[in-house]
Design a protein around this motif. Structure first.
Motif, mmCIF file in Angstrom:
data_model
loop_
_atom_site.group_PDB
_atom_site.id
_atom_site.type_symbol
_atom_site.label_atom_id
_atom_site.label_comp_id
_atom_site.label_asym_id
_atom_site.label_seq_id
_atom_site.Cartn_x
_atom_site.Cartn_y
_atom_site.Cartn_z
ATOM 1 N N TRP A 112 0.708 -1.225 0.035
ATOM 2 C CA TRP A 112 -0.095 -0.208 -0.051
ATOM 3 C C TRP A 112 0.990 1.184 -0.041
ATOM 4 O O TRP A 112 1.697 1.390 0.732
ATOM 5 C CB TRP A 112 -0.785 0.086 1.209
ATOM 6 C CG TRP A 112 -1.908 -1.084 1.094
ATOM 7 C CD1 TRP A 112 -2.040 -2.300 0.431
ATOM 8 C CD2 TRP A 112 -3.249 -0.906 1.709
ATOM 9 N NE1 TRP A 112 -3.087 -2.703 0.597
ATOM 10 C CE2 TRP A 112 -4.112 -2.222 1.241
ATOM 11 C CE3 TRP A 112 -4.099 -0.121 2.409
ATOM 12 C CZ2 TRP A 112 -5.490 -2.370 1.672
ATOM 13 C CZ3 TRP A 112 -5.276 -0.226 2.717
ATOM 14 C CH2 TRP A 112 -5.858 -1.381 2.389
ATOM 15 N N THR A 145 -4.865 5.467 -0.002
ATOM 16 C CA THR A 145 -3.360 5.726 0.117
ATOM 17 C C THR A 145 -3.093 6.922 -0.307
ATOM 18 O O THR A 145 -1.719 7.499 0.000
ATOM 19 C CB THR A 145 -2.503 4.684 -0.553
ATOM 20 O OG1 THR A 145 -2.922 4.492 -1.868
ATOM 21 C CG2 THR A 145 -2.925 3.287 0.081
ATOM 22 N N CYS A 291 1.844 8.236 2.892
ATOM 23 C CA CYS A 291 1.475 6.993 2.610
ATOM 24 C C CYS A 291 2.151 6.554 1.220
ATOM 25 O O CYS A 291 2.942 5.515 0.913
ATOM 26 C CB CYS A 291 0.092 6.542 2.467
ATOM 27 S SG CYS A 291 -0.153 4.397 2.208
#
Ligand code: PLP
Length: 388
Positions: A112, A145, A291
């Motif tokens: 991710w 994400t 992220c």
């Protein structure tokens, strides 16, 4: 809670007064001749946003998930192979939907924070000499994400081995906010919805569909009735819908397109980039990590941000909501408790972004995060008034 604070979840997004007013209408007769005059230009306008001249635009009364289902059941048959990479909650949910329809889903597991793995797609497609893979499914902007993927590179991967699979792209949280070029990228089905870049209430799935996808319906045997493209295209051509249309949303979409074209699509994309950059400056100033693994993957519509070790991101978003009445997105799936998300798409200004950064910063200080008041805000301010 009754307040006028902007919302910072990555959809549904803030609804400008102009669009609320446009949707505030009495019931009109959708079988009357003048409904056709309303609908046709709306569909044409959407084509411009998708970047298609040769494709069709098809709308359904549904959320984006209904758009995924429509894409699948119009073009595929039970047991068909589809290829998809899982790199967030939305690609994960699309996989689940395909599996429940009895498709054979070949999954590439990605970490991710990464994007669509074009090189891996190329390898797998090149090895598929007998063309068992019927469709490649890609989430353009992974809302979980904050990662935007390079769809052009995916198309090039398919072309490098002349693979005939359909290319289906989820652009629910990117369309009308970030550049999208359906024809140039050879996208066969692009799935979007009313409640993100279009700044409307939830309730309309908006799809761009290529002629190749329409041709694929001939042999596709998955069951479809409500979501049948042919029924919808035929009804649209005669000026209507095969069933009762979501009239208020069609009026809203007409006005939304007016707003987007008045600002100019290129300016809309530039505004999103500028505001997103302002948010990322705050993240950098706090010393937190996004992220998204690298800057080429940074989404201009949503940022997913890891909180420091030892802190719970749900407590942060709860604090922002309960104390300051401002909503932020939580961490989805494996990012639950570890990250929060700032949605920065749709109807948004520099001032609104600053309010969001200031409020989440207060919530952080309330919870003893290792930051100072103003640390993120001033970085965003410096970006906005060009003092970096
Ligand atoms: C919001 C969103 C969807 C659609 O979700 P619905 O709740 O069904 O409208 C699909 N994909 C992505 C990437 C999204 O952000």
């Amino acid at each position: 809670m009754n307040n006028q604070n902007p919302i910072f979840i990555p959809g549904p997004t803030n609804i400008p007064d102009r669009l609320r007013n446009a949707m505030h209408i009495q019931t009109l007769d959708h079988r009357a001749a003048d409904f056709a005059e309303t609908l046709a230009p709306v569909l044409e306008g959407c084509k411009r946003v998708f970047g298609t001249q040769s494709g069709e635009v098809i709308t359904f009364p549904a959320s984006g998930t209904g758009g995924w289902e429509a894409a699948i059941c119009n073009t595929l048959s039970p047991g068909d192979q589809v290829l998809i990479a899982r790199y967030g909650m939305f690609s994960h949910r699309w996989i689940d939907l395909c599996q429940r329809h009895g498709l054979e889903v070949k999954i590439i597991e990605c970490s991710w924070g990464s994007g669509a793995p074009a090189a891996q797609f190329a390898e797998i497609l090149a090895a598929d000499k007998t063309h068992q893979i019927k469709a490649l499914l890609v989430t353009h902007n992974e809302t979980a994400t904050g990662v935007v993927s390079n769809i052009k590179a995916v198309r090039e991967a398919m072309d490098s081995c002349a693979h005939p699979a359909l290319l289906m792209v989820d652009c629910v949280s990117s369309l009308a906010s970030m550049p999208f070029a359906m024809d140039d990228w050879g996208v066969d089905i692009a799935v979007s919805g009313s409640q993100k870049g279009f700044m409307l209430t939830t309730g309309m799935a908006i799809l761009g569909v290529s002629q190749k996808a329409i041709a694929a319906m001939q042999s596709a045997t998955l069951a479809r009735t409500f979501f049948d493209f042919t029924d919808m295209l035929a009804a649209n051509r005669s000026g209507g819908y095969p069933y009762t249309p979501p009239l208020q949303l069609i009026y809203g979409l007409r006005e939304s397109l007016n707003m987007l074209f008045e600002e100019g699509l290129e300016n809309v994309y530039a505004r999103h980039h500028h505001l997103a950059q302002g948010v990322r400056e705050a993240v950098k100033a706090w010393g937190f990590e996004l992220c998204a693994h690298s800057s080429d993957l940074y989404s201009d519509t949503v940022s997913a941000i890891y909180v420091p070790e030892g802190f719970d991101s749900n407590a942060l978003t709860d604090r922002a909501y309960n104390r300051y009445s401002v909503s932020f997105g939580g961490g989805l799936g494996e990012m639950n408790t570890k990250a929060f998300r700032i949605g920065h798409l749709g109807s948004l200004t520099e001032v609104m972004v600053l309010a969001g950064i200031a409020s989440i910063e207060m919530a952080m200080v309330d919870l003893n995060y290792p930051i100072e008041l103003g640390q993120g805000v001033s970085a965003t301010q410096r970006h906005f008034c060009n003092k970096t």
